[in-house]
Motif scaffolding. Structure first.
Motif, short mmCIF file in Angstrom:
data_model
loop_
_atom_site.label_atom_id
_atom_site.label_comp_id
_atom_site.label_asym_id
_atom_site.label_seq_id
_atom_site.Cartn_x
_atom_site.Cartn_y
_atom_site.Cartn_z
N GLU A 196 43.31 38.46 41.23
CA GLU A 196 41.91 38.30 41.64
C GLU A 196 40.97 39.02 40.69
O GLU A 196 39.91 38.50 40.34
CB GLU A 196 41.71 38.84 43.05
N GLU A 250 40.61 37.02 37.53
CA GLU A 250 39.76 35.85 37.76
C GLU A 250 38.29 36.24 37.83
O GLU A 250 37.43 35.56 37.27
CB GLU A 250 40.18 35.14 39.06
N LEU A 251 38.00 37.34 38.52
CA LEU A 251 36.61 37.79 38.63
C LEU A 251 36.06 38.25 37.29
O LEU A 251 34.89 37.99 36.96
CB LEU A 251 36.49 38.91 39.67
N ALA A 256 36.98 37.10 34.38
CA ALA A 256 36.74 35.88 33.61
C ALA A 256 35.45 35.21 34.08
O ALA A 256 34.64 34.73 33.26
CB ALA A 256 37.92 34.93 33.75
N LYS A 257 35.23 35.19 35.40
CA LYS A 257 34.02 34.58 35.94
C LYS A 257 32.78 35.35 35.48
O LYS A 257 31.77 34.76 35.10
CB LYS A 257 34.11 34.57 37.47
N ILE A 258 32.87 36.67 35.51
CA ILE A 258 31.74 37.50 35.06
C ILE A 258 31.48 37.27 33.58
O ILE A 258 30.32 37.15 33.14
CB ILE A 258 32.02 38.99 35.34
N ASP A 271 32.11 34.59 31.84
CA ASP A 271 31.48 33.28 31.68
C ASP A 271 30.00 33.35 32.07
O ASP A 271 29.15 32.80 31.37
CB ASP A 271 32.19 32.24 32.55
N GLU A 272 29.71 34.03 33.17
CA GLU A 272 28.32 34.15 33.63
C GLU A 272 27.47 34.90 32.59
O GLU A 272 26.33 34.50 32.31
CB GLU A 272 28.28 34.87 34.98
#
Length: 123
Positions: A77, A80-81, A83-85, A87-88
């Motif tokens: 998790e 994943e977070l 990677a999401k951050i 990307d953002e």
């Protein structure tokens, strides 16, 4: 240092148990649901200690397995977070740079307009 204290306490408790068991060598009857037998109390004491150690080992193994599973899930998790951050952040940086270019073009257009107005006022 902590492990040395744990080893020392473990050895001390083992010695106490051995002395206690050696003092209790009387043969005692043991009644189970299906029968009865006689054995020295020392064997019963060591048997109980052994069974307790096995039960604790099984319980700890189960707990450690669940903890490792939870840690693995939380790491996934977290990745994943992250990677999401990432990307953002990339999207926001790109948007900022794009708006910055638009602002620069607007600033140039405004400066050209002012220059033309000043030039027109001079003539």
């Amino acid at each position: 240092m902590k492990q040395q204290w744990q080893l020392f306490v473990g050895l001390l408790l083992s010695l106490v148990i051995i002395v206690f068991a050696a003092m209790n060598t009387v043969v005692v009857p043991v009644q189970l649901g299906f029968g009865e037998f006689s054995t020295p109390l020392i064997i019963i004491i060591f048997g109980a200690i052994f069974m307790g150690a096995v039960l604790i080992s099984l319980l700890m193994t189960s707990i450690l397995w669940k903890q490792k599973k939870t840690i693995k899930q939380l790491k996934k998790e977290k990745d994943e977070l992250e990677a999401k951050i990432e990307d953002e952040v990339s999207i926001r940086v790109a948007a900022y740079l794009a708006s910055s270019e638009v602002d620069q073009k607007e600033q140039q257009a405004y400066e050209e307009q002012l220059f033309e107005e000043e030039r027109d006022q001079m003539y």
